[in-house]
Write a protein that holds these residues in place. Structure first.
Motif, PDB file in Angstrom:
ATOM      1  N   ASP A 556       2.442   9.179  -3.740  1.00  0.00           N
ATOM      2  CA  ASP A 556       1.928   9.087  -2.405  1.00  0.00           C
ATOM      3  C   ASP A 556       0.629   8.978  -2.166  1.00  0.00           C
ATOM      4  O   ASP A 556       0.168   8.211  -1.316  1.00  0.00           O
ATOM      5  N   ALA A 557      -0.281   9.674  -2.595  1.00  0.00           N
ATOM      6  CA  ALA A 557      -1.646   9.749  -2.617  1.00  0.00           C
ATOM      7  C   ALA A 557      -2.243   8.276  -3.166  1.00  0.00           C
ATOM      8  O   ALA A 557      -3.087   7.730  -2.372  1.00  0.00           O
ATOM      9  N   ARG A 558      -1.800   7.909  -4.236  1.00  0.00           N
ATOM     10  CA  ARG A 558      -2.271   6.314  -4.624  1.00  0.00           C
ATOM     11  C   ARG A 558      -1.714   5.383  -3.856  1.00  0.00           C
ATOM     12  O   ARG A 558      -2.771   4.334  -3.591  1.00  0.00           O
ATOM     13  N   TYR A 559      -0.574   5.685  -3.125  1.00  0.00           N
ATOM     14  CA  TYR A 559      -0.217   4.448  -2.310  1.00  0.00           C
ATOM     15  C   TYR A 559      -1.107   4.383  -1.111  1.00  0.00           C
ATOM     16  O   TYR A 559      -1.522   3.243  -0.647  1.00  0.00           O
ATOM     17  N   GLY A 560      -1.816   5.685  -0.853  1.00  0.00           N
ATOM     18  CA  GLY A 560      -2.632   5.653   0.511  1.00  0.00           C
ATOM     19  C   GLY A 560      -3.776   4.717   0.129  1.00  0.00           C
ATOM     20  O   GLY A 560      -4.563   4.180   1.103  1.00  0.00           O
ATOM     21  N   THR A 561      -4.250   4.861  -1.042  1.00  0.00           N
ATOM     22  CA  THR A 561      -5.626   3.858  -1.552  1.00  0.00           C
ATOM     23  C   THR A 561      -5.282   2.385  -1.899  1.00  0.00           C
ATOM     24  O   THR A 561      -6.030   1.782  -1.920  1.00  0.00           O
ATOM     25  N   ASP A 562      -4.022   2.516  -2.763  1.00  0.00           N
ATOM     26  CA  ASP A 562      -4.051   1.113  -3.554  1.00  0.00           C
ATOM     27  C   ASP A 562      -2.869   0.171  -3.127  1.00  0.00           C
ATOM     28  O   ASP A 562      -2.765  -0.914  -3.425  1.00  0.00           O
ATOM     29  N   ALA A 563      -1.780   0.753  -2.216  1.00  0.00           N
ATOM     30  CA  ALA A 563      -0.530  -0.051  -1.883  1.00  0.00           C
ATOM     31  C   ALA A 563      -0.924  -1.233  -1.107  1.00  0.00           C
ATOM     32  O   ALA A 563      -0.451  -2.412  -1.515  1.00  0.00           O
ATOM     33  N   ALA A 564      -1.805  -1.352  -0.242  1.00  0.00           N
ATOM     34  CA  ALA A 564      -2.144  -2.474   0.603  1.00  0.00           C
ATOM     35  C   ALA A 564      -2.516  -3.386  -0.217  1.00  0.00           C
ATOM     36  O   ALA A 564      -2.272  -4.813  -0.082  1.00  0.00           O
ATOM     37  N   ALA A 565      -3.442  -3.232  -1.077  1.00  0.00           N
ATOM     38  CA  ALA A 565      -4.294  -4.445  -1.901  1.00  0.00           C
ATOM     39  C   ALA A 565      -3.083  -4.979  -2.803  1.00  0.00           C
ATOM     40  O   ALA A 565      -2.894  -6.275  -3.177  1.00  0.00           O
ATOM     41  N   ALA A 566      -2.181  -3.939  -3.528  1.00  0.00           N
ATOM     42  CA  ALA A 566      -1.352  -4.323  -4.505  1.00  0.00           C
ATOM     43  C   ALA A 566      -0.168  -5.410  -3.666  1.00  0.00           C
ATOM     44  O   ALA A 566      -0.059  -6.340  -4.446  1.00  0.00           O
ATOM     45  N   VAL A 567       0.096  -4.888  -2.474  1.00  0.00           N
ATOM     46  CA  VAL A 567       1.171  -5.937  -1.885  1.00  0.00           C
ATOM     47  C   VAL A 567       0.523  -7.211  -1.701  1.00  0.00           C
ATOM     48  O   VAL A 567       1.038  -8.313  -1.975  1.00  0.00           O
ATOM     49  N   GLU A 568      -0.747  -7.365  -1.266  1.00  0.00           N
ATOM     50  CA  GLU A 568      -1.449  -8.632  -0.903  1.00  0.00           C
ATOM     51  C   GLU A 568      -1.608  -9.515  -2.342  1.00  0.00           C
ATOM     52  O   GLU A 568      -1.343 -10.689  -2.329  1.00  0.00           O
ATOM     53  N   GLN A 569      -1.926  -8.631  -3.447  1.00  0.00           N
ATOM     54  CA  GLN A 569      -1.935  -9.418  -4.617  1.00  0.00           C
ATOM     55  C   GLN A 569      -0.591 -10.071  -5.105  1.00  0.00           C
ATOM     56  O   GLN A 569      -0.513 -11.075  -5.554  1.00  0.00           O
ATOM     57  N   LEU A 570       0.347  -9.235  -5.009  1.00  0.00           N
ATOM     58  CA  LEU A 570       1.816  -9.563  -5.299  1.00  0.00           C
ATOM     59  C   LEU A 570       2.153 -10.931  -4.420  1.00  0.00           C
ATOM     60  O   LEU A 570       2.765 -11.837  -5.011  1.00  0.00           O
ATOM     61  N   ARG A 571       1.978 -10.886  -3.264  1.00  0.00           N
ATOM     62  CA  ARG A 571       2.374 -11.793  -2.372  1.00  0.00           C
ATOM     63  C   ARG A 571       1.603 -13.190  -2.645  1.00  0.00           C
ATOM     64  O   ARG A 571       2.217 -14.427  -2.837  1.00  0.00           O
ATOM     65  N   ALA A 572       0.185 -12.946  -3.187  1.00  0.00           N
ATOM     66  CA  ALA A 572      -0.481 -14.010  -3.464  1.00  0.00           C
ATOM     67  C   ALA A 572      -0.031 -14.899  -4.819  1.00  0.00           C
ATOM     68  O   ALA A 572      -0.316 -16.020  -4.937  1.00  0.00           O
ATOM     69  N   ALA A 586       4.855   7.117   3.390  1.00  0.00           N
ATOM     70  CA  ALA A 586       3.531   7.270   2.717  1.00  0.00           C
ATOM     71  C   ALA A 586       2.680   5.756   2.893  1.00  0.00           C
ATOM     72  O   ALA A 586       1.540   6.087   2.669  1.00  0.00           O
ATOM     73  N   VAL A 587       3.106   5.234   3.565  1.00  0.00           N
ATOM     74  CA  VAL A 587       2.457   3.742   4.068  1.00  0.00           C
ATOM     75  C   VAL A 587       2.414   3.735   5.396  1.00  0.00           C
ATOM     76  O   VAL A 587       2.540   2.410   5.885  1.00  0.00           O
ATOM     77  N   ALA A 588       2.606   4.427   6.081  1.00  0.00           N
ATOM     78  CA  ALA A 588       2.970   4.280   7.446  1.00  0.00           C
ATOM     79  C   ALA A 588       1.991   3.575   8.322  1.00  0.00           C
ATOM     80  O   ALA A 588       2.137   3.116   9.268  1.00  0.00           O
ATOM     81  N   ASP A 589       0.807   3.417   7.892  1.00  0.00           N
ATOM     82  CA  ASP A 589      -0.292   2.757   8.675  1.00  0.00           C
ATOM     83  C   ASP A 589      -0.495   1.055   8.177  1.00  0.00           C
ATOM     84  O   ASP A 589      -1.188   0.588   8.892  1.00  0.00           O
ATOM     85  N   LEU A 590       0.478   0.963   7.219  1.00  0.00           N
ATOM     86  CA  LEU A 590       0.255  -0.488   6.889  1.00  0.00           C
ATOM     87  C   LEU A 590       1.083  -1.339   7.613  1.00  0.00           C
ATOM     88  O   LEU A 590       1.988  -0.961   8.188  1.00  0.00           O
ATOM     89  N   THR A 591       0.556  -2.701   8.072  1.00  0.00           N
ATOM     90  CA  THR A 591       1.200  -3.528   8.657  1.00  0.00           C
ATOM     91  C   THR A 591       1.176  -5.105   8.283  1.00  0.00           C
ATOM     92  O   THR A 591       0.547  -5.133   7.297  1.00  0.00           O
ATOM     93  N   GLY A 592       2.028  -5.742   8.800  1.00  0.00           N
ATOM     94  CA  GLY A 592       1.765  -7.414   8.564  1.00  0.00           C
ATOM     95  C   GLY A 592       1.931  -7.363   6.912  1.00  0.00           C
ATOM     96  O   GLY A 592       2.896  -6.821   6.246  1.00  0.00           O
ATOM     97  N   ALA A 593       1.202  -8.526   6.383  1.00  0.00           N
ATOM     98  CA  ALA A 593       1.199  -8.740   4.788  1.00  0.00           C
ATOM     99  C   ALA A 593       1.233  -7.598   4.057  1.00  0.00           C
ATOM    100  O   ALA A 593       1.339  -7.721   2.869  1.00  0.00           O
ATOM    101  N   GLN A 594       0.532  -6.601   4.403  1.00  0.00           N
ATOM    102  CA  GLN A 594       0.161  -5.565   3.615  1.00  0.00           C
ATOM    103  C   GLN A 594       1.410  -4.412   3.386  1.00  0.00           C
ATOM    104  O   GLN A 594       1.379  -3.834   2.562  1.00  0.00           O
ATOM    105  N   ARG A 595       2.189  -4.686   4.213  1.00  0.00           N
ATOM    106  CA  ARG A 595       3.463  -3.545   4.395  1.00  0.00           C
ATOM    107  C   ARG A 595       4.538  -3.963   3.459  1.00  0.00           C
ATOM    108  O   ARG A 595       4.835  -5.289   3.367  1.00  0.00           O
TER     109      ARG A 595
END
Length: 619
Positions: A556-572, A586-595
């Protein structure tokens, strides 16, 4: 929470210390203070069955019940035969049948020479042609090996042929010849299989009573109810209700109640819940004895019990695990006091030859399962070895009460036949089946080799093996997903695939990588694990895999720092569906393409989730 108690007032002084230890472990696991737990913290470990029975984590002298009478005496809880040969134990029964009487006879005699002590024969429309029965049974000693028949609508014709054979057979003691004609008009109506009518069954009973052999015309088959999804109490209660309807029909025809009671055999399913199975057979005898007592004939309340290992618990995937399931089932039935036990072959849910092994091999394994229990473990040397066990006695008592309550519900509705006609019986069983299916789908109930620890490398099943079964098999929903994966494999030369995206160190992601791989495999989805990935390598791994589905795995801690960028990379990189192994918070604050598009947790409906993923992947 008040854990302390007066040890001198407790029949188990050590219980307070045990409770204190339980409280400490639970508090640590739940990350709370001991004072925040209930006064009886061990109740948090209770398990509730489909019958609403509570199974406690520990049984002690606190749970002791009065000792039951010895085997062979009313209410027969501890066994119906007080003088059973301890060198034999229960009867090892095997089912035979087929249109070739000579082949059946060869198979039957080989089995009798190799440990089988009772014969269950499909005849008439369900096996050996009526005219060929003498050839199929040639060489059989009827006074040594009990014979059970299954003839469906041909029960009367088969019985007449068997009677003719018995007229020619000269037994030293005719009463030692034990035959079950197997008429099942009431329970066969439940699953809509062919059967003789009730009037014919009554006439068969009249003929059986007139003969010198020990012949029972009617079999009350609880297995039909079990295979539709019935709980243990429902199977017992409905079977006893059917037995009551049979008794009414027999006595209405002028048959004495003692003779009527002597015309019934009960057949129940044995499952890999070994203690539940032990309790089921003990409770079944108690219930029927109670019926006989109410009818004024308590000494005649001991009906033979035939145990058959459950078809509902068996799997088509990783079927070798069925060897373990049937061993537990046979153990439970034998210890529970069943008179005859039939172990179904481990590959019975598959077409013959599907696994590349012979029917003779499968039957030998089934037979030897019982022989190992009897001849090496010596389970038959003791009558009712579960007697006195606080757990076994408590479960037997509670199960009997629940089954009796279900019987009373059916009787209040007019009896078994009326409840069957109105749909009440089917509705009650369907409710339990739905709950069990939900528990399996949410993986609260594990099916080893299917919903847990699946083997995607096993050989795909043939089209014939993928035909839906009328039995409510626990594994059916997950196996249907695997069937879709097999079809996809045949068309694409590989299974539907998902990319795992491990984030952080091995210590951070390993648990969720393993859990996710197991979950996806249970739905037939193969996972690609490139190892720990970073922002620079995620898109590269996704492109190399050609992935359209990816799952982030980390803490969960790693998601807080790396999840947003990882999602963007995968979508790209063209990944259309990105999931996260873990809770949404664990990623409650993420929205849009980062979620992420979804979340995989232990609480999801895995069948529904995996079905949706297969659809996205084109399966």
């Amino acid at each position: 929470m008040a854990i302390a108690s007066d040890p001198s007032a407790d029949p188990v002084p050590e219980y307070a210390a045990w409770r204190k230890g339980v409280a400490g472990v639970l508090a640590k696991a739940r990350r709370v203070e001991v004072s925040e737990l209930p006064a009886e913290p061990e109740r948090l470990l209770d398990v509730t069955t489909y019958d609403g029975l509570t199974v406690a984590p520990l049984y002690t002298r606190r749970d002791e019940l009065p000792e039951q009478p010895l085997p062979g005496g009313f209410p027969f809880v501890r066994g119906g035969d007080g003088t059973r040969d301890v060198r034999r134990g229960w009867h090892v029964a095997q089912r035979f049948g087929g249109p070739d009487a000579a082949a059946v006879n060869r198979e039957l005699l080989v089995a009798l020479d190799n440990g089988v002590t009772a014969v269950w024969l499909g005849a008439g429309e369900r096996g050996v042609p009526v005219a060929d029965l003498p050839a199929a049974l040639r060489g059989m000693l009827f006074d040594l090996a009990p014979l059970s028949l299954d003839a469906g609508g041909d029960a009367a014709a088969v019985a007449a042929r068997i009677f003719a054979l018995l007229d020619e057979y000269r037994a030293a003691e005719p009463a030692d010849v034990r035959i079950a004609l197997g008429a099942t008009p009431l329970t066969s109506r439940f699953n809509d299989t062919s059967h003789t009518d009730l009037d014919t069954a009554v006439e068969l009973a009249r003929q059986a009573i007139a003969r010198p052999e020990t012949i029972r015309a009617i079999t009350v088959c609880g297995v039909a109810l079990h295979n539709a999804g019935a709980s243990d109490a429902q199977e017992l209660g409905a079977a006893i209700a059917a037995g009551l309807d049979y008794l009414r029909a027999l006595t209405d025809a002028g048959i004495d109640i003692a003779d009527a009671l002597g015309q019934l055999v009960f057949r129940f399913a044995a499952t890999d819940d070994q203690f539940g199975t032990i309790a089921k057979f003990r409770a079944g005898r108690r219930l029927w004895a109670r019926v006989a007592e109410e009818l004024g004939a308590p000494d005649f309340g001991n009906a033979p019990q035939h145990a058959v290992t459950s078809a509902a618990m068996t799997t088509r995937r990783d079927p070798w695990v069925n060897l373990l399931r049937t061993t537990l089932a046979a153990f439970g039935a034998g210890v529970g006091g069943a008179d005859l036990v039939t172990v179904q072959p481990f590959d019975a849910a598959l077409p013959a030859g599907e696994l590349g092994v012979s029917q003779a091999f499968s039957q030998r394994m089934a037979r030897n399962t019982q022989l190992l229990l009897l001849e090496e473990s010596h389970l038959g040397h003791v009558q009712d070895p579960g007697a006195g066990s606080w757990y076994v006695e408590s479960v037997t008592d509670a199960l009997a009460e629940r089954a009796w309550a279900f019987l009373q519900e059916l009787e209040a509705a007019g009896g078994y036949t009326a409840a069957l006609t109105s749909g009440l019986l089917a509705d009650r069983i369907a409710a339990v089946r739905t709950q069990r299916e939900s528990d399996v789908a949410h993986r609260k109930t594990a099916v080893t080799g299917v919903s847990e620890f699946p083997d995607l490398a096993e050989k795909p099943l043939s089209e014939a093996a993928r035909v839906p079964s009328p039995v409510a098999r626990y594994s059916a929903a997950f196996e249907a997903l695997r069937d879709r994966s097999d079809v996809y494999l045949a068309a694409h030369d590989h299974r539907p695939q998902a990319l795992l995206v491990p984030l952080g160190t091995v210590a951070e992601h390993n648990v969720r990588v393993t859990w996710t791989g197991n979950l996806l495999a249970s739905g037939g989805i193969e996972t690609i694990n490139p190892g720990p990935l970073t922002g620079e390598t995620i898109a590269e791994a996704a492109g190399a895999a050609g992935a359209t589905l990816a799952v982030l795995c980390g803490s969960d801690a790693r998601y807080g720092t790396d999840a947003a960028a990882a999602v963007e990379q995968l979508r790209a990189a063209g990944v259309r569906t990105v999931l996260l192994a873990g809770p949404e918070k664990a990623v409650a604050d993420l929205t849009g393409a980062q979620r992420p598009d979804g979340f995989l947790t232990a609480r999801i409906d895995a069948v529904a989730a995996l079905s949706g993923l297969l659809e996205k992947l084109g399966a």
